[in-house]
Design an enzyme around this catalytic site. Structure first.
Site, PDB file in Angstrom:
ATOM      1  N   SER A  14      27.907 -38.893   2.464  1.00 40.02           N
ATOM      2  CA  SER A  14      27.357 -37.655   1.940  1.00 40.02           C
ATOM      3  C   SER A  14      28.378 -36.536   2.133  1.00 40.02           C
ATOM      4  CB  SER A  14      26.067 -37.361   2.701  1.00 40.02           C
ATOM      5  OG  SER A  14      25.320 -36.456   1.967  1.00 40.02           O
ATOM      6  N   ASN A  28      67.852  -3.337  19.463  1.00 38.81           N
ATOM      7  CA  ASN A  28      66.756  -2.580  20.053  1.00 38.81           C
ATOM      8  C   ASN A  28      66.184  -1.639  18.994  1.00 38.81           C
ATOM      9  OD1 ASN A  28      65.397  -1.727  22.733  1.00 38.81           O
ATOM     10  ND2 ASN A  28      65.871   0.143  21.607  1.00 38.81           N
ATOM     11  N   ALA A  83      68.255   9.053  17.605  1.00 38.12           N
ATOM     12  CA  ALA A  83      66.803   9.219  17.492  1.00 38.12           C
ATOM     13  C   ALA A  83      66.477  10.181  16.355  1.00 38.12           C
ATOM     14  CB  ALA A  83      66.249   9.758  18.804  1.00 38.12           C
ATOM     15  N   ARG A  98      19.550 -24.714  -1.103  1.00 37.78           N
ATOM     16  CA  ARG A  98      19.016 -24.130   0.123  1.00 37.78           C
ATOM     17  C   ARG A  98      19.993 -23.181   0.816  1.00 37.78           C
ATOM     18  NH1 ARG A  98      17.244 -29.923   2.314  1.00 37.78           N
ATOM     19  NH2 ARG A  98      18.638 -30.542   0.617  1.00 37.78           N
ATOM     20  N   ASN A 136      16.856 -41.331   7.621  1.00 37.31           N
ATOM     21  CA  ASN A 136      17.934 -41.887   6.798  1.00 37.31           C
ATOM     22  C   ASN A 136      19.085 -40.885   6.804  1.00 37.31           C
ATOM     23  OD1 ASN A 136      19.494 -43.013   4.686  1.00 37.31           O
ATOM     24  ND2 ASN A 136      18.405 -41.739   3.190  1.00 37.31           N
TER      25      ASN A 136
END
Ligand code: UD1
Ligand code: MG
Length: 475
Positions: free
Chosen positions: A110, A389, A435, A24, A181
């Site tokens: 189950s 940093n 940089a 299913r 059940n």
């Protein structure tokens, strides 16, 4: 522990039915491996069972895609029985007879009903023993009993059961019965296995129904009784996608409620997806729309911002995870802060008081105590010391198209913005990277590495260009 007539301890086995295909669900994957609360259905049932008996007394009956199912739950230490052809729940127990017949009592669970609790399994065991029954079945009153087998009690209000009737065989009068059940049973092994061969496959599906044992044993003057579950949701089975979703929501809301009871603040719990095994310390705040998955553990006084998805991470006390972080299989230590919008791929360690900020991605990297990588950065296969940093836009080039290489940045280094570190490379303690430098060679401690093209300035160039364009237009 219950005793037998001879006062020796009752030997109890738990059999978990897990061989079915789950038609299913319309899935390529076996039913019991479908997940709710972030874990396969079967894993939840095993977790409850192992709280009642040791794993060596638990047997999962597997069949459809048996190898995959076995591999998924093997770590639990339980035993397995192979039902190579799935000819029904009764057939599953026939196949398991050699493993189960040495026990006094067999509790049957189950594999597709994951909300079962150890307390209910124990109630079933104890009720069965107290009634001296051959078979005890767990039942529930459901508003919508469609799809479930219904319980025919001998008389209203009596414990004694006459039969279980499957949905397809219900008479119009029986369709009105709301007691279903649940698919959980306690059997005395001896009467079960001496009558199990009376099951027949003469029914709608051509299967051996374990449920028919109720009528068979009752006819043989063996006692069959029913025990109603205290919480009917506990017995819900995940047979369809809709049922799986219902169980999943139930489980997650219950998880949030338990966490809140333990001192965690969860704003809008309905929006949070928290897996069953997640642990969170008190005074931590979980904002709306957070997902905490797998084995994630979070300390106390932390805060997890909205839209963050955290998979199996270890997060320390007072950590701040801001909006929109994706964190996987990593460790974040006390007081560190992440985000907004940071990404940790597996294998990262963010040490105490470190900061990882906006649009920063790390992979297999360690960021030392108090270090910062706050903006637009990629750090891969790198080891970064304390108080470093890492400027905006820094990138480690860790992959040369064939292999991965390491970048090591020692304590106190300052990496200027827009730097590129071509691995393997090491930047020594206290060094500066100017940089926009492309670092291709190791940088000694306390030095400055400057590796960018020198700036050229052409004075008046722009003005000249504009004037030329103007003159052209006037022509
Ligand atoms: C079963 C019960 C039904 C009950 C419901 C509760 C039967 C015949 N019916 O129906 O009365 O209301 O559970 O959820 O038992 N399995 C095997 N081997 C097989 C067939 C199934 O191990 O050959 C396993 C499945 O993987 C599943 C469990 O048994 O975990 C139950 O099977 P399922 O097909 O889900 O039975 P239901 O139709 O739900
Ligand atoms: Mg089922």
């Amino acid at each position: 522990m219950p005793k037998t007539k001879h006062d020796s301890p009752t030997r109890i086995a738990i059999a978990i039915l897990a061989a079915g295909k789950g038609t299913r669900l319309k899935s390529r994957h076996p039913k019991v491996l479908h997940e709710v609360g972030g874990k396969p259905l079967l894993a939840h049932v095993i977790a409850a069972a192992t709280r009642v008996v040791p794993p060596t007394d638990i047997y999962a009956i597997i069949g459809h895609e048996a190898d995959r199912v076995r591999a998924a739950v093997a770590a639990s230490g339980i035993g397995f029985v192979l039902q190579s052809e799935q000819r029904g729940t009764g057939h599953a127990l026939m196949v398991a007879r050699p493993a189960l017949s040495p026990y006094d009592v067999v509790l049957v669970l189950s594999g597709d009903a994951p909300l079962i609790t150890p307390q209910t399994i124990e109630r079933l065991r104890d009720f069965h023993a107290s009634r001296k029954a051959a078979m005890t079945l767990l039942t529930a009153e459901l508003k919508n009993p469609a799809g479930y087998g219904r319980v025919l009690r001998r008389k209203a209000g009596s414990d004694d059961v006459q039969a279980i009737v499957e949905q397809k065989n219900l008479s119009p009068a029986q369709q009105k019965i709301h007691e279903i059940n649940a698919g959980f049973y306690a059997f005395d092994a001896q009467p079960l296995f001496s009558h199990i061969d009376q099951l027949s496959a003469n029914n709608h599906h051509g299967e051996f129904y374990l449920t028919d044992m109720a009528a068979i044993l009752a006819k043989a003057r063996q006692r069959v009784v029913a025990l109603q579950a205290s919480h009917s949701h506990e017995v819900l089975g995940g047979n369809t996608r809709a049922e799986l979703s219902e169980i999943d929501q139930h489980m997650r809301l219950a998880k949030c409620q338990q966490l809140m009871a333990d001192g965690v603040t969860i704003l809008y719990p309905q929006t949070c997806v928290i897996d069953s095994d997640v642990e969170i310390g008190s005074d931590t705040v979980i904002e709306p729309f957070v997902q905490l998955r797998g084995s994630t553990r979070i300390g106390s006084d932390a805060r997890i911002g909205s839209y963050s998805v955290i998979q199996s991470c270890e997060i320390g006390d007072q950590v701040l995870v801001q909006t929109g972080c994706v964190l996987e299989h990593s460790t974040i230590k006390a007081r560190a802060s992440m985000g907004p919008y940071s990404h940790l791929r597996p294998g990262c360690e963010i040490c105490e008081d470190a900061h990882v900020g906006n649009f920063v991605e790390l992979k297999k990297s360690r960021l030392g105590k108090g270090s910062k990588a706050n903006h637009l950065t990629y750090l891969g296969d790198s080891e970064i010391g304390e108080k470093v940093n890492v400027g905006a836009g820094t990138i480690t080039c860790n992959y040369d198209g064939v292999s991965k290489h390491k970048t090591i940045i020692e304590d106190g280094v300052f990496v200027g913005s827009d730097s590129i570190l071509v691995a393997p490379v090491r930047v020594g303690r206290g060094a500066y990277i100017a940089a926009a430098t492309t670092v291709t060679e190791d940088v000694p401690p306390d030095s400055l590495a400057l590796g960018r093209a020198r700036q050229i300035v052409k004075e008046g160039w722009a003005k000249e260009k504009r004037e030329k364009a103007k003159a052209q237009k006037a022509k």
